[in-house]
Design a protein around this motif. Structure first.
Motif, PDB file in Angstrom:
ATOM      1  N   ASN A 103       6.753  19.111 -41.106  1.00  0.00           N
ATOM      2  CA  ASN A 103       7.178  19.003 -42.494  1.00  0.00           C
ATOM      3  C   ASN A 103       5.966  19.199 -43.396  1.00  0.00           C
ATOM      4  OD1 ASN A 103       8.360  18.454 -44.908  1.00  0.00           O
ATOM      5  ND2 ASN A 103       9.054  16.414 -44.382  1.00  0.00           N
ATOM      6  N   LYS A 104       5.873  20.362 -44.055  1.00  0.00           N
ATOM      7  CA  LYS A 104       4.723  20.683 -44.884  1.00  0.00           C
ATOM      8  C   LYS A 104       4.897  20.224 -46.324  1.00  0.00           C
ATOM      9  CE  LYS A 104       3.709  24.771 -42.189  1.00  0.00           C
ATOM     10  NZ  LYS A 104       3.556  26.221 -42.195  1.00  0.00           N
ATOM     11  N   SER A 105       6.102  19.909 -46.718  1.00  0.00           N
ATOM     12  CA  SER A 105       6.363  19.592 -48.113  1.00  0.00           C
ATOM     13  C   SER A 105       6.352  18.091 -48.361  1.00  0.00           C
ATOM     14  CB  SER A 105       7.713  20.165 -48.533  1.00  0.00           C
ATOM     15  OG  SER A 105       8.728  19.563 -47.766  1.00  0.00           O
ATOM     16  N   LYS A 106       6.055  17.749 -49.590  1.00  0.00           N
ATOM     17  CA  LYS A 106       6.133  16.352 -50.012  1.00  0.00           C
ATOM     18  C   LYS A 106       7.598  16.005 -50.222  1.00  0.00           C
ATOM     19  CE  LYS A 106       1.740  16.361 -52.435  1.00  0.00           C
ATOM     20  NZ  LYS A 106       1.075  16.198 -53.724  1.00  0.00           N
ATOM     21  N   PRO A 107       7.949  14.713 -50.156  1.00  0.00           N
ATOM     22  CA  PRO A 107       9.341  14.344 -50.441  1.00  0.00           C
ATOM     23  C   PRO A 107       9.704  14.744 -51.872  1.00  0.00           C
ATOM     24  CG  PRO A 107       8.126  12.484 -49.535  1.00  0.00           C
ATOM     25  CD  PRO A 107       7.142  13.574 -49.773  1.00  0.00           C
ATOM     26  N   LYS A 108      10.898  15.338 -52.049  1.00  0.00           N
ATOM     27  CA  LYS A 108      11.269  15.802 -53.383  1.00  0.00           C
ATOM     28  C   LYS A 108      11.581  14.618 -54.291  1.00  0.00           C
ATOM     29  CE  LYS A 108      16.153  16.380 -53.292  1.00  0.00           C
ATOM     30  NZ  LYS A 108      17.230  17.137 -53.777  1.00  0.00           N
ATOM     31  N   ARG A 109      11.368  14.848 -55.571  1.00  0.00           N
ATOM     32  CA  ARG A 109      11.601  13.803 -56.558  1.00  0.00           C
ATOM     33  C   ARG A 109      13.086  13.701 -56.859  1.00  0.00           C
ATOM     34  NH1 ARG A 109       7.561  14.585 -61.366  1.00  0.00           N
ATOM     35  NH2 ARG A 109       8.239  12.475 -61.761  1.00  0.00           N
ATOM     36  N   ARG A 110      13.511  12.504 -57.278  1.00  0.00           N
ATOM     37  CA  ARG A 110      14.916  12.292 -57.629  1.00  0.00           C
ATOM     38  C   ARG A 110      15.188  12.828 -59.031  1.00  0.00           C
ATOM     39  NH1 ARG A 110      15.602   6.052 -57.144  1.00  0.00           N
ATOM     40  NH2 ARG A 110      13.678   6.188 -58.297  1.00  0.00           N
ATOM     41  N   THR A 111      16.377  13.351 -59.220  1.00  0.00           N
ATOM     42  CA  THR A 111      16.789  13.801 -60.556  1.00  0.00           C
ATOM     43  C   THR A 111      17.315  12.591 -61.332  1.00  0.00           C
ATOM     44  OG1 THR A 111      19.040  14.278 -59.844  1.00  0.00           O
ATOM     45  CG2 THR A 111      17.421  16.067 -59.641  1.00  0.00           C
TER      46      THR A 111
END
Length: 193
Positions: A103-111
């Motif tokens: 997993n290369k990405s950071k956790p996505k932010r909540r809308t």
């Protein structure tokens, strides 16, 4: 044999602190020891006696470059302090393997809609250490039980170089000799080093 799922240990760079002339275990180190100790108490682990074989699989918390030898001291001290074995000088064989997260990405932010709906905040990636501890016979140390690097099961090894069980060796023999290895490490002119 014991199989333990431990939290990722602190680096040796963060394990010790100098206070005047004394060298003490840091706050991170004390918290890690306490966490491992409570985990071992919950599992009701009895201290192992005699020579031991320890296999460690380190799952990295992120994709930063890390030295795997920087976590050994903290982990073995915490296991000893928590009561997995009496003293870390019982360890006759030690193997460690690093597993890098895909997993290369950071956790996505909540809308805003997700926050209003009560969706929990995504947790950051946390590494872990999976540890197998087994007692070994000293008179037959060359042919001791080892943990297979492929399937993680214990098997009667023929010596220190034999790290894959017979079942996994059969699977390896079925692979075509012309197959290209999937090496993600360093390359020179397109060839793996």
């Amino acid at each position: 044999m014991l199989k333990l799922n431990l939290p990722y240990p602190p680096s040796i760079n963060h394990y010790w602190r100098h206070v005047g002339q004394r060298v003490l275990i840091s706050k991170k180190g004390r918290e890690y020891r306490a966490e491992v100790s409570s985990y071992l108490n919950r599992k009701r682990v009895e201290p192992l006696v005699g020579p031991l074989s320890v296999d460690i699989e380190l799952h990295m918390p992120d994709r930063r470059r890390r030295d795997i030898d920087n976590v050994l001291k903290a982990m073995l001290d915490a296991l000893q302090w928590g009561g997995a074995f009496l003293d870390d000088n019982q360890v006759m064989r030690l193997a460690i393997e690093k597993v890098v997260s895909e997993n290369k990405s950071k956790p996505k932010r909540r809308t805003k809609d997700e926050i209003a709906a009560g969706v929990e905040k995504p947790k950051p990636l946390q590494g872990e250490a999976i540890v197998w501890i087994a007692e070994v016979q000293t008179e037959n140390l060359a042919a001791a039980d080892r943990i297979c690097l492929r399937c993680q099961k214990s098997f009667a090894s023929l010596g220190p170089a034999n790290r894959i069980c017979d079942g996994c060796n059969e699977d390896n023999r079925e692979i075509s000799p012309n197959a290209e290895p999937t090496w993600s490490g360093k390359r020179h002119n397109g060839k793996a080093l």
